[in-house]
Design a protein around this motif. Structure first.
Motif, PDB file in Angstrom:
ATOM      1  N   PHE A  44     117.310  92.865  36.592  1.00  0.00           N
ATOM      2  CA  PHE A  44     116.460  91.680  36.449  1.00  0.00           C
ATOM      3  C   PHE A  44     116.869  90.829  35.253  1.00  0.00           C
ATOM      4  O   PHE A  44     116.594  89.651  35.198  1.00  0.00           O
ATOM      5  N   LEU A  45     117.553  91.430  34.311  1.00  0.00           N
ATOM      6  CA  LEU A  45     117.993  90.651  33.154  1.00  0.00           C
ATOM      7  C   LEU A  45     118.935  89.537  33.592  1.00  0.00           C
ATOM      8  O   LEU A  45     118.894  88.424  33.111  1.00  0.00           O
TER       9      LEU A  45
ATOM     10  N   SER B 159     106.556  89.006  37.897  1.00  0.00           N
ATOM     11  CA  SER B 159     107.482  89.936  37.254  1.00  0.00           C
ATOM     12  C   SER B 159     108.267  89.290  36.117  1.00  0.00           C
ATOM     13  O   SER B 159     108.827  89.979  35.279  1.00  0.00           O
TER      14      SER B 159
ATOM     15  N   LEU C 100     110.032  90.095  31.034  1.00  0.00           N
ATOM     16  CA  LEU C 100     111.002  89.671  30.025  1.00  0.00           C
ATOM     17  C   LEU C 100     110.328  88.858  28.920  1.00  0.00           C
ATOM     18  O   LEU C 100     110.603  89.045  27.739  1.00  0.00           O
TER      19      LEU C 100
ATOM     20  N   LYS D 186     112.984  90.579  40.680  1.00  0.00           N
ATOM     21  CA  LYS D 186     112.950  91.006  39.276  1.00  0.00           C
ATOM     22  C   LYS D 186     112.050  92.211  39.096  1.00  0.00           C
ATOM     23  O   LYS D 186     112.383  93.142  38.390  1.00  0.00           O
ATOM     24  N   GLY D 187     110.890  92.179  39.774  1.00  0.00           N
ATOM     25  CA  GLY D 187     109.959  93.299  39.682  1.00  0.00           C
ATOM     26  C   GLY D 187     110.556  94.568  40.246  1.00  0.00           C
ATOM     27  O   GLY D 187     110.496  95.632  39.650  1.00  0.00           O
TER      28      GLY D 187
ATOM     29  N   GLU E  43     116.816  86.897  35.392  1.00  0.00           N
ATOM     30  CA  GLU E  43     116.007  86.093  34.479  1.00  0.00           C
ATOM     31  C   GLU E  43     116.817  84.899  33.973  1.00  0.00           C
ATOM     32  O   GLU E  43     116.304  83.803  33.815  1.00  0.00           O
TER      33      GLU E  43
END
Lengths: 191, 82
Positions: free
Chosen positions: B75-76, A37, A41, B66-67, B79
């Motif tokens: 998810f930002l 995933s 990004l 995140k997925g 990350e």
């Protein structure tokens, strides 16, 4: 080291090893299913970079002829760059694959990986309850040989570039776990 | 893993460090659970072995979170945790 102590130590190592084998198998499965995933990004960043670079190149070339490009035209050039980058991203990062969409040989590979894990978890479950005679070694060795062969001959061109290159690394990692199995189960040195 | 997603979704206005701590805690519990299933305890592993398992589990939890949270934009934050 006495034989009993050696056996205890090997059984403990085997228990630990089953966890490592499962982790190595899981990584291969996640890679074949393109389940990273974090790529979402990365993909967006690459799209923005490609689109921006395209805007600069077009504005630069057109500028050589004394024409200024901006406003709506800038947005259009950026949008074209964005669409192109999506096509490139598809090739490089791909998208998550559903098990149902896999080819038959891929499904079989994942099924066999899972079955091999379960087999060793089953052996682990009975450690301590029944004596370990290690008589299954030739069969287990053959199964791992077959699995390594399947992994090495797997047609990775089904995968996006990122996962294609990672597959070789993950197979190497799996092979290392298989070598550890030989060291533990057959108490072989220096494999 | 679904339990982790629910917890993360419930963490409104949390900082990156808090998300990280939640994922780390979940990964730690999972590793201990797996060890127990294998008939082992944490002390049976060297620090290096335990950290390798923890790191692998954390990576998986991070990626999964995140997925699953991608649509909600959380998810930002994840990350940024690496």
């Amino acid at each position: 080291m006495s034989k009993i102590a050696l056996l205890d130590s090997l059984l403990k190592e085997y228990r630990k090893w089953t966890l490592k084998l499962k982790s190595a198998s899981q990584s291969i499965e996640d890679n074949i299913l393109q389940k990273d995933s974090s790529a979402v990004l990365e993909e967006k960043v690459v799209s923005i970079v490609i689109s921006s670079v395209r805007v600069y190149i077009v504005v630069g070339i057109v500028g050589l002829f004394g024409i200024s490009v901006g406003g709506v035209w800038g947005v259009i050039v950026f949008a074209i760059g964005w669409v192109l980058s999506k096509i490139i991203n598809k090739k490089v990062f791909g998208s998550q694959r559903a098990v149902e969409s896999l080819k038959e040989d891929e499904k079989l590979l994942l099924e066999k990986l899972e079955r091999l894990n379960e087999k060793h978890e089953e052996i682990r479950k009975h450690l301590g309850k029944t004596p370990v005679f290690f008589t299954d070694y030739p069969l287990l060795k053959r199964e791992f040989g077959d699995m390594i062969n399947r992994l090495l001959t797997y047609n990775a061109s089904n995968l996006a570039l990122k996962y294609r290159y990672r597959h070789a690394y993950l197979v190497k990692k799996y092979q290392n776990e298989v070598n550890t199995f030989h060291k533990i189960y057959a108490n072989k040195k220096g494999i | 893993m679904q339990e982790l997603i629910e917890k993360l979704k419930g963490m409104k206005n949390a900082t990156e460090a808090q998300y990280d701590a939640m994922i780390e805690s979940h990964a730690h519990k999972e590793v201990i659970k797996n060890l127990k299933e294998a008939g082992l305890e944490k002390d049976d592993l060297s620090d290096e072995e335990f950290n390798a398992l923890l790191s692998e589990q954390k990576k998986r939890a991070n990626s999964f979170a995140k997925g699953a949270l991608g649509a909600s934009g959380i998810f930002l934050f994840l990350e940024l945790l690496g």
